[in-house]
Enzyme design. Structure first.
Site: not given
Length: 410
Positions: A122, A199, A202, A225, A363
């Site tokens: 991302h 990251d 997700q 999220k 992204c």
């Protein structure tokens, strides 16, 4: 038993909400998620019953809110198996990743050092490193992905070398939903003296997360999220690394003292990173989101999403008008295109049927080098989605043709 119909009652956005005169099927959960009533109530309660600043007032309400604010830090730490002093509240995963890049990377990287990443990242986990490279003289290298866009341990081993100082990758990628072998990668990175910046935007909302087991050095994720409010996120960092990291914003709350000569004594982590009045209502909403997810059980959420994804893929594979890019990824992200139809047009057709998906590059603009397509449609599932949602989605996909899409505008 996982009672999804009972769970759906907790989410006002799922109460008879329509779109284009159809009952809403929301499949854009990788972008943001709906909020249960307990999260909404926490935010409203702060504004109607608890409006004060934290760590400032010498009166009862301020003390109570400050206690709840710090209790959230404990709850988030428990949720990912960290220590409270390792939890920094930020504006979101993007802010967390930028903080690491500028506060740690820019401070310690030098010419010849290497940041190792992938083409699937991302923008929030690649653009800050572009800037750090520009300012420090370090280099950015990419771990080769497989033809279908997966990061394998074998390719990571080949890409790793002694000049690598930082490995910056997503635990789960946001376009294809593949899971990286983070625990093994971290072990190898540490053997080479590198740190791992993960990251988790997700992954944390969808799978059980144990930072101690993964042994990552930094982990970033966002509340919105994972059923929490927007504008609030978390940076986990090993405490000794947080102590070495510079804040990129100074102000009230971040310092122990300063004098007129410019001498500043910063507080220890995490407080040195939280200058100014924070997003208090966001933190309190995050607390309720964490407790809500814990009450359901992250292992149950993960298992249900796997089941739902498998159900969807089985049906989508039968459609001869679709191109599926990640049918084998184990998470709830489905990346696809409709043959001979522009991604935005196909997404527009789904919108006309009350189905919310996202189209574009999501992204991850350099992933097109791997996928050989500039844009995809992304449908992303969460634990409040149902097989009936999937059925409606699949039926609408089967109807997408260039003629039907053009017909929306005439």
């Amino acid at each position: 038993m996982f009672d999804v119909l009972k769970i759906r009652q907790d989410f006002p956005m799922l109460h008879n909400r329509t779109m284009q005169s159809h009952p809403l099927v929301y499949l854009d959960n990788a972008a943001t998620t709906f909020k249960p009533q307990c999260v909404i109530d926490a935010v409203v309660r702060y504004y109607t019953e608890q409006t004060t600043n934290v760590h400032r007032g010498d009166y009862e309400i301020s003390y109570q809110v400050s206690e709840a604010y710090e209790k959230t830090r404990e709850d988030v730490a428990r949720f990912i198996h960290a220590e409270p002093k390792e939890i920094v509240f930020t504006a979101g995963a993007s802010a967390s990743l930028n903080l690491v890049a500028y506060g740690y990377g820019r401070k310690y990287l030098k010419p010849g050092d290497v940041i190792l990443s992938t083409e699937a990242e991302h923008a929030s986990n690649i653009l800050p490193w572009f800037k750090v490279v520009e300012e420090t003289g370090a280099k950015l290298e990419y771990i080769p992905l497989t033809e279908d866009g997966r990061l394998t341990l074998e390719n990571f081993r080949k890409a790793m070398h002694e000049q690598v100082k930082i490995v910056a990758v997503a635990d789960i990628t946001n376009v294809l939903g593949y899971v990286a072998p983070i625990e093994e990668m971290t072990r190898i990175a540490h053997e080479h003296g590198a740190i791992v910046v993960c990251d988790g935007a997700q992954s944390v909302p969808h799978t059980p997360t144990d930072v101690k087991a993964l042994d990552v050095d930094f982990l970033a994720f966002s509340a919105h999220k994972m059923c929490g409010p927007t504008g609030i996120g978390v940076l986990y960092g090993k405490f000794e690394l947080l102590q070495k990291t510079d804040p990129f914003m100074l102000g009230g709350g971040s310092n122990a003292r300063f004098d007129m000569c410019g001498n500043i004594l910063l507080k220890d982590a995490p407080y040195k990173f939280e200058a100014g009045t924070p997003n208090i209502e966001g933190v309190l909403g995050l607390q309720q989101a964490v407790r809500y997810l814990e009450n359901i059980g992250m292992d149950r959420i993960e298992a249900y999403e796997h089941e739902l994804k498998a159900y969807a893929i089985e049906k989508l594979k039968k459609l001869d008008n679709l191109i599926l890019y990640n049918p084998t990824s184990p998470t709830g992200i489905i990346a696809f295109n409709v043959k001979n139809v522009f991604a935005q047009d196909a997404a527009g057709y789904l919108n006309s049927k009350g189905i919310a998906v996202r189209s574009g590059n999501h992204c991850a603009k350099i992933l097109l080098n791997v996928l050989k397509t500039s844009e995809t449609i992304r449908a992303s599932l969460y634990f409040y989605n149902t097989k009936e949602d999937v059925d409606r989605f699949v039926q609408a996909c089967s109807e997408i043709t260039l003629e039907n899409c053009v017909g929306l505008f005439f």
